[in-house]
Design an enzyme around this catalytic site. Structure first.
Site, PDB file in Angstrom:
ATOM      1  N   CYS A  47      65.357 120.623  52.306  1.00 24.90           N
ATOM      2  CA  CYS A  47      64.025 120.237  51.838  1.00 24.90           C
ATOM      3  C   CYS A  47      63.274 121.411  51.232  1.00 24.90           C
ATOM      4  O   CYS A  47      62.389 121.223  50.385  1.00 24.90           O
ATOM      5  CB  CYS A  47      63.226 119.620  52.981  1.00 24.90           C
ATOM      6  N   GLU A  94      57.105 116.125  58.909  1.00 23.31           N
ATOM      7  CA  GLU A  94      57.599 117.110  57.938  1.00 23.31           C
ATOM      8  C   GLU A  94      58.556 116.375  57.026  1.00 23.31           C
ATOM      9  O   GLU A  94      59.635 115.948  57.444  1.00 23.31           O
ATOM     10  CB  GLU A  94      58.292 118.270  58.671  1.00 23.31           C
TER      11      GLU A  94
END
Length: 491
Positions: free
Chosen positions: A289, A256
């Site tokens: 993020c 990720e």
């Protein structure tokens, strides 16, 4: 001999590793500093080859017995683990606010409750990982989800507690044993997690914590052939290196990675709500993020949107994250400060126009002003690269097709936001190439839903069944319905 404990607001935190159910020190250490005021918090044990080997051997020894338990038998251990996390809520909030600069309010009201849920929810969800029958004309198939083995979990510094438990929950519930490598810039809440696991009675070796830097400790962990799974959240360059090291041993990876997410505002949007939500992208100093850092606004409403957003940004409380009212805290590390400054300086040199911010904030040397840069081209570095700081860009469009071209015009594809009339915004959101996108909202998450990105934003999905698919070996046991007779070709 153990390294001296680190004291933070009355909480004593071990800086040592946690291997095979006990604390293990290191001859080598590295310094940990507080991003709020740059004071030395203490010295953290640096994991070497011997610590990595000890953790892997401990996890291997513990694996057969832990894997042999049913999901129902593992659940009480994990439920107690979640309870012990809750008992340490004050320590976890205080510690992560000090070593990572995370907002104390976010820790209290969001992160710690979510960390507890990450463990308990997956323990419950694992109960559904029973044998799944598939009947065909020839055979009865029994589909099993067997634990894979020793899992390495590597988490980033922007949210170490939440992301560690987000991975540990399904990995442990599925029957794997785990080695957690905390971020070197913010390792302390992972140490508190080890205390919680120990108090919960997790068998020795089931959960281990090996601290250290990426080039040393992390590199040794991900390149070891005894590892069965690697789950990583972090930067693209590090992920590439991990994938290469894991590839040599054919170890599956879940990655990720970064984002450069679009925040689209259509001309039929609720402009005030869109502007208020856009201002939230500066929280945690932009070190998120998921943040929609590229504001793509229809030119018909751009001026109104910017004026309203400025109104909300000017009211953001910037300061000490340990203050419950603070909304924007410090950048994690001096190196990250220089990275953020470099992006802004180069954007200005390339012709970008700063609408607000664009400089350090007077509160302290690791505080940067919330910044918005206009007059940027799609090919500019500031549009194409992840800054990971409180810096947004503004571009305008005149049609849905142009909005889509801008939104999809980077190498990233993690998340996104789209504000507009619901039907219109939903239809446009479906055309944006990302792993997920919020319509007229931001940050809504559910553990049962998939999470992850496409393109350079990652490989794989986390959440619900997707987490278990990664942390398990799926096996088909085939039982014929009629007696089977071997036959051989005529020779």
């Amino acid at each position: 001999m153990s390294t001296a404990s680190i004291e933070i607001s009355g909480h004593l935190i071990s800086p040592d590793h946690y291997i095979d159910g006990r604390r293990v020190s290191s001859a080598e250490t590295f310094e940990l500093f507080c991003p709020i005021d740059q004071r030395l918090l203490g010295h953290i044990a640096q994991g070497g080859e011997n610590h990595v080997d000890a953790a892997i051997r401990a996890a291997e020894r513990a694996f057969p017995a832990w894997a042999a338990l049913s999901a129902a038998e593992r659940k009480p251990y994990l439920d107690r683990f979640a309870e012990e996390i809750g008992k340490r809520a004050d320590a976890l909030c205080t510690v992560e606010s000090n070593d990572a600069g995370v907002l104390l309010s976010r820790m209290r009201h969001g992160v710690v409750p979510r960390a507890m849920l990450n463990i308990a929810w997956f323990a419950e969800h694992a109960l559904a990982l029973q044998e799944r029958p598939i009947d065909t004309e020839q055979a009865h198939h029994i589909v099993r989800h067997d634990p894979a083995g020793v899992a390495v979990i590597i988490t980033p510094w922007n949210s170490p507690l939440m992301l560690s438990t987000w991975k540990l929950g399904p990995a442990l519930a599925a029957g794997n044993t785990c080695i957690l490598k905390p971020p070197e810039w913010a390792p302390l809440t992972c140490s508190v997690l080890a205390d919680a696991a120990h108090a919960a009675g997790l068998p020795p070796g089931v959960f281990n914590v090996v601290q250290g830097t990426g080039p040393n400790t992390g590199a040794k962990l991900v390149s070891d052939p005894r590892i069965a799974r690697i789950s990583f959240t972090g930067s693209v360059p590090t992920a590439k290196w991990i994938a290469q090291a894991a590839g040599a041993n054919l170890v599956p990876c879940s990655l990720e990675l970064g984002g450069k997410s679009p925040f689209i505002v259509l001309d039929d949007a609720d402009i005030d709500q869109a502007a208020a939500t856009a201002a939230l992208m500066y929280r945690n100093a932009g070190q998120v993020c998921l943040a929609g850092t590229r504001l793509l606004v229809h030119e018909n409403v751009a001026d109104d949107f910017v004026a309203r957003m400025r109104h909300y940004v000017e009211r953001l409380v910037i300061g000490d994250p340990r203050n419950e009212t603070t909304e924007v805290g410090p950048i994690i590390h001096p190196r990250q400060v220089e990275r953020v400054k470099g992006f802004v300086d180069r954007a200005i040199a390339a012709g970008g126009r700063v609408l607000w911010g664009g400089a350090m904030h007077p509160f302290g040397p690791q505080y940067y002003q919330p910044t918005l840069i206009a007059n940027v081209a799609q090919t500019d570095e500031i549009v194409q690269s992840e800054v990971f700081g409180p810096v947004l860009t503004l571009q305008t469009f005149t049609s849905d097709d142009e909005a889509i071209a801008l939104a999809n015009g980077t190498d990233f594809g993690l998340g996104g936001v789209c504000y507009g009339e619901t039907t219109h915004a939903t239809a446009l959101a479906e055309r944006v190439r990302t792993g997920f996108i919020w319509v007229n909202s931001f940050g809504i998450r559910d553990l049962a839903a998939p999470f992850g990105g496409i393109k350079r934003s990652g490989i794989g999905r986390e959440g619900g069944d997707w987490s278990f698919e990664f942390f398990c070996d799926v096996k088909d046991v085939v039982v014929p319905k009629q007696p089977f007779r071997a036959s051989f070709a005529h020779r």
